[in-house]
Design a protein around this motif. Sequence first.
Motif, PDB file in Angstrom:
ATOM      1  N   ALA A  59       0.858  -1.336   0.184  1.00  0.00           N
ATOM      2  CA  ALA A  59      -0.058   0.085  -0.011  1.00  0.00           C
ATOM      3  C   ALA A  59       0.882   1.319   0.179  1.00  0.00           C
ATOM      4  CB  ALA A  59      -0.884   0.206   0.936  1.00  0.00           C
ATOM      5  N   ALA A  60       0.113   2.099  -0.424  1.00  0.00           N
ATOM      6  CA  ALA A  60       1.388   3.337   0.015  1.00  0.00           C
ATOM      7  C   ALA A  60      -0.211   4.760   0.405  1.00  0.00           C
ATOM      8  CB  ALA A  60       1.685   4.032  -1.411  1.00  0.00           C
ATOM      9  N   GLN A  61       0.791   6.202   1.097  1.00  0.00           N
ATOM     10  CA  GLN A  61      -0.190   6.541   1.674  1.00  0.00           C
ATOM     11  C   GLN A  61       0.336   7.869   1.125  1.00  0.00           C
ATOM     12  OE1 GLN A  61       0.058   7.022   6.086  1.00  0.00           O
ATOM     13  NE2 GLN A  61       1.304   9.314   6.181  1.00  0.00           N
TER      14      GLN A  61
ATOM     15  N   ASP B 120      -1.647  -1.441  -6.110  1.00  0.00           N
ATOM     16  CA  ASP B 120      -3.146  -1.484  -8.124  1.00  0.00           C
ATOM     17  C   ASP B 120      -2.951  -0.481  -8.776  1.00  0.00           C
ATOM     18  OD1 ASP B 120      -1.679  -3.945  -8.288  1.00  0.00           O
ATOM     19  OD2 ASP B 120      -3.644  -4.755  -7.512  1.00  0.00           O
ATOM     20  N   THR B 121      -3.952   0.729  -7.782  1.00  0.00           N
ATOM     21  CA  THR B 121      -4.752   2.382  -7.493  1.00  0.00           C
ATOM     22  C   THR B 121      -3.872   3.740  -8.524  1.00  0.00           C
ATOM     23  OG1 THR B 121      -5.608   1.769  -5.764  1.00  0.00           O
ATOM     24  CG2 THR B 121      -5.736   3.650  -6.400  1.00  0.00           C
TER      25      THR B 121
ATOM     26  N   SER C 121      -5.318  -7.241 -15.325  1.00  0.00           N
ATOM     27  CA  SER C 121      -5.091  -6.565 -13.495  1.00  0.00           C
ATOM     28  C   SER C 121      -6.334  -8.335 -12.957  1.00  0.00           C
ATOM     29  CB  SER C 121      -6.737  -5.989 -13.872  1.00  0.00           C
ATOM     30  OG  SER C 121      -7.144  -5.515 -12.353  1.00  0.00           O
ATOM     31  N   GLU C 122      -5.193  -8.185 -11.887  1.00  0.00           N
ATOM     32  CA  GLU C 122      -5.736  -9.106 -11.226  1.00  0.00           C
ATOM     33  C   GLU C 122      -6.654  -9.923 -10.661  1.00  0.00           C
ATOM     34  OE1 GLU C 122      -2.213 -10.532  -8.879  1.00  0.00           O
ATOM     35  OE2 GLU C 122      -2.779  -8.507  -7.480  1.00  0.00           O
TER      36      GLU C 122
ATOM     37  N   GLU D 174      -6.597   1.221 -12.418  1.00  0.00           N
ATOM     38  CA  GLU D 174      -5.425   0.397 -11.845  1.00  0.00           C
ATOM     39  C   GLU D 174      -4.648   0.154 -12.942  1.00  0.00           C
ATOM     40  OE1 GLU D 174      -6.955  -3.035 -10.228  1.00  0.00           O
ATOM     41  OE2 GLU D 174      -7.889  -1.953  -8.864  1.00  0.00           O
ATOM     42  N   LYS D 175      -3.071   0.096 -12.511  1.00  0.00           N
ATOM     43  CA  LYS D 175      -2.043  -0.573 -13.348  1.00  0.00           C
ATOM     44  C   LYS D 175      -2.257  -2.139 -13.402  1.00  0.00           C
ATOM     45  CE  LYS D 175       1.197  -0.839  -9.593  1.00  0.00           C
ATOM     46  NZ  LYS D 175       1.413  -2.381  -9.394  1.00  0.00           N
ATOM     47  N   TYR D 176      -1.451  -1.856 -14.962  1.00  0.00           N
ATOM     48  CA  TYR D 176      -1.028  -3.536 -14.869  1.00  0.00           C
ATOM     49  C   TYR D 176      -0.558  -4.450 -13.870  1.00  0.00           C
ATOM     50  CZ  TYR D 176       3.905  -2.388 -16.411  1.00  0.00           C
ATOM     51  OH  TYR D 176       4.996  -2.290 -16.722  1.00  0.00           O
ATOM     52  N   ASN D 177      -0.756  -5.783 -13.459  1.00  0.00           N
ATOM     53  CA  ASN D 177      -0.278  -6.723 -12.592  1.00  0.00           C
ATOM     54  C   ASN D 177       0.798  -7.706 -13.844  1.00  0.00           C
ATOM     55  OD1 ASN D 177      -3.300  -6.222 -10.976  1.00  0.00           O
ATOM     56  ND2 ASN D 177      -1.737  -5.599 -10.183  1.00  0.00           N
TER      57      ASN D 177
END
Length: 357
Positions: A66-68, A83-84, A207-208, A240-243
Amino acid sequence: MVIQYKCPNCGADMAFSAETGMLHCESCGLDENIEKMERHQEQLETGSYRDFISETSHQTYEDDSAAQYQCKNCGAILITDKDTSATTCSFCDAPMILGDRLSGDLSPSKIIPFSITKSQAEEAFRKWCKKGLLLPNAFKKSNRLKSITGMYVPFWLYDLNTRGEIHAECTKVHTYTEGEYDVTETKYFDVYRDVNLYYNKIPVDASEKMDDDMMDKLEPYDYGNLQDFNTPYLSGYLAEKYNYTDEELFPRVEKRANQYCIDYARSTMSSYSSVNIRHKNIQIRPEDVYYTLLPVWMFCYDYEHAEHNFMMNGQTGKIVGKPPISPEKAIGLFAGISILTFVILKVIMFIIGGVWI
């Protein structure tokens, strides 16, 4: 880096409008051309566009799960999963684009913008819910749409060259009457096809989180509206970014292209009564690949204490999903078909034999 587009008139947040294809300010009604933002990344680095774009830093957790981020509007702290790449502030609902997840290898090449607004999507979905022949009446009338979310889903679009050699045993069947006999004549043919095909922009979702089967059913997209990627398109939507990389997903597109090649070869043998593929040698070579974001509306519908998820193509309006089925209606439909079939058979027997049994 958080990117938020501000109205140059009143300073309010701007979001992409599917109706106009421009950035729109709900506060004062100003519409801003996307093209004016084309080089905003470079302009950010030189300090220009400060009146239009706000940016803040972010903090990443050690496990990268995660990121803040901090909202420039209200100062609230937003924690997103890994992924966001675009979202909205949970407190003030301001659009937030996470620029660090849209740069380098994560920078999309193309995008198809939303052309269906949220209100249009909701209206179309409610109409769709009322059309199902086997849907429970309570589902049609409950009107319990919990949420509707617009998301840009990551896809890889592949340009492929497919070369195939197809060997098939085909037949032509001719039936005729000779005297008192019904004669069936079957001729066998050894058929060979050498095909060289080019397929442009075969999509595979990367996306997964998204259901692959539902993503496939949302096709086709109209690539006539495929645009070079620009971050303003994401403002006001989730993304979302790709997985999975294009190399990791190539087996999926290879399988599709393989079937396309076989289907095409079969289509050239339509004059035969039967076609039996005996041997095939298909070689598929990628020509180009594009990291692309495609628009999807997601619906969450609450019915009988269970959530039912549906998706809509954000460009064409096509809806897919698995709605509940009324057992009573299913039984009634089966019974009606059975009775109708029985009556038709009786009528045919009466016409042939002259007796109603």
